[in-house]
Design an enzyme around this catalytic site. Structure first.
Site, PDB file in Angstrom:
ATOM      1  N   SER A  81      -1.092  10.768   3.733  1.00  0.00           N
ATOM      2  CA  SER A  81      -0.636  11.531   5.031  1.00  0.00           C
ATOM      3  C   SER A  81      -0.662  13.138   4.424  1.00  0.00           C
ATOM      4  O   SER A  81      -0.581  13.358   3.433  1.00  0.00           O
ATOM      5  CB  SER A  81       0.753  11.245   5.412  1.00  0.00           C
ATOM      6  OG  SER A  81       0.666   9.891   5.772  1.00  0.00           O
TER       7      SER A  81
HETATM    8  N1  SAH Z   1       2.642   6.683   2.808  1.00  0.00           N
HETATM    9  C1  SAH Z   1       1.337   6.736   2.639  1.00  0.00           C
HETATM   10  C2  SAH Z   1       0.268   6.581   3.842  1.00  0.00           C
HETATM   11  C3  SAH Z   1      -0.677   5.598   3.667  1.00  0.00           C
HETATM   12  S1  SAH Z   1      -1.636   5.102   5.037  1.00  0.00           S
HETATM   13  C4  SAH Z   1       0.662   7.876   1.648  1.00  0.00           C
HETATM   14  O1  SAH Z   1       1.338   8.797   1.731  1.00  0.00           O
HETATM   15  O2  SAH Z   1       0.003   7.700   1.006  1.00  0.00           O
HETATM   16  C5  SAH Z   1      -0.807   3.965   5.726  1.00  0.00           C
HETATM   17  C6  SAH Z   1      -0.770   2.666   4.747  1.00  0.00           C
HETATM   18  O3  SAH Z   1      -0.070   1.622   5.409  1.00  0.00           O
HETATM   19  C7  SAH Z   1      -2.041   2.181   4.296  1.00  0.00           C
HETATM   20  O4  SAH Z   1      -2.147   2.018   3.085  1.00  0.00           O
HETATM   21  C8  SAH Z   1      -2.435   0.742   4.924  1.00  0.00           C
HETATM   22  O5  SAH Z   1      -2.833  -0.322   4.208  1.00  0.00           O
HETATM   23  C9  SAH Z   1      -0.648   0.424   5.385  1.00  0.00           C
HETATM   24  N2  SAH Z   1      -0.437  -0.705   6.265  1.00  0.00           N
HETATM   25  C10 SAH Z   1      -1.099  -1.053   7.155  1.00  0.00           C
HETATM   26  N3  SAH Z   1      -0.494  -1.917   7.842  1.00  0.00           N
HETATM   27  C11 SAH Z   1       0.548  -2.548   6.992  1.00  0.00           C
HETATM   28  C12 SAH Z   1       1.566  -3.612   7.044  1.00  0.00           C
HETATM   29  N4  SAH Z   1       1.462  -4.278   8.135  1.00  0.00           N
HETATM   30  N5  SAH Z   1       2.456  -3.536   6.094  1.00  0.00           N
HETATM   31  C13 SAH Z   1       2.152  -2.685   4.956  1.00  0.00           C
HETATM   32  N6  SAH Z   1       1.470  -1.744   4.852  1.00  0.00           N
HETATM   33  C14 SAH Z   1       0.617  -1.580   5.959  1.00  0.00           C
END
Ligand code: SAH
Length: 215
Positions: A61
């Site tokens: 993000s």
């Molecule tokens: N906080 C992270 C943001 C990653 S983007 C960072 O700073 O890098 C969002 C993430 O949520 C992705 O990696 C995606 O695979 C994950 N995601 C999507 N649906 C999900 C679920 N149901 N449970 C856990 N993770 C999930």
């Protein structure tokens, strides 16, 4: 990156309801090396105030959003936090600086493995990570003082509300996947009543594996 976050906070102050973020949150943003959380090919852009690809169609993000979501949780040193969407582990590391223990769940097991190894290598020792569907939360460690969802949900998952402590806060982007969502702050008061507020328009990758709560 820090200057960019501060100026974006000032620019959005009417919507987010603050002129500046908590000093401890900004100190965590300074302390955690974002370059360690982005793919090698994007290292030059690691300290830009923008999202970056991390593989598997997912992103790390934007730093301003990471800082804002963390700030909204108003964490205290002995808090227990649940994060849904570990991704790169960057947000996880920021949270770990501000509370006692972070539990984090990632849907894509390859990303979960990379983030876990990275967080171990960097020496963050108050984080427990697992691969799974965060829609269901992590009941074993509930209730949580704070819950943060870093993927776009179409609705607020009931298990997450149930696993929130009275007095706790949940921050979650809610809206249509692949379009814009509203970043929501949900507070559960001591009687278990929910107060909800829309904070800001945001754009997140979709939350996978949502369940239909009417079934
Ligand atoms: N906080 C992270 C943001 C990653 S983007 C960072 O700073 O890098 C969002 C993430 O949520 C992705 O990696 C995606 O695979 C994950 N995601 C999507 N649906 C999900 C679920 N149901 N449970 C856990 N993770 C999930």
């Amino acid at each position: 990156m820090i200057d960019d976050i501060e100026s974006e906070v000032r620019y959005t102050r009417k919507m987010i309801g603050r002129d500046a973020l908590d000093k401890k949150v900004m100190a965590a943003m300074k302390a955690v090396p974002r370059n360690e959380f982005v793919p090698k090919s994007y290292v030059d852009a690691a300290f830009d105030n923008g999202p970056l690809p991390i593989g598997h169609g997912q992103t790390i993000s934007q730093p301003y959003i990471v800082a804002l979501m963390t700030d909204l949780l108003e964490l205290e040193a002995d808090d227990i936090v649940l994060e849904i969407g570990t991704g790169s582990g960057y947000q996880t590391a920021i949270l770990s600086q501000l509370c006692k223990q972070v539990y984090t769940i990632e849907y894509v097991s390859a990303l979960a493995d990379i983030a876990k190894a990275r967080l171990d290598k960097l020496g963050y020792d108050n984080i427990e990570a697992m691969s799974g569907n965060g829609y269901d939360g992590w009941p074993e460690h509930a209730p949580y003082d704070g819950i943060i969802v870093t993927a776009a949900a179409s609705h607020i998952p009931k298990p997450l509300i149930e696993q929130l402590k009275p007095g706790g806060k949940l921050v979650i982007p809610v809206g249509r996947p692949h379009l814009y969502q509203e970043l929501m702050l949900v507070e559960k008061d001591e009687d278990g009543e929910l107060n909800m507020r829309d904070v800001l328009g945001v754009a997140f990758v979709p939350l996978q594996g949502e369940r239909d709560e009417n079934i």
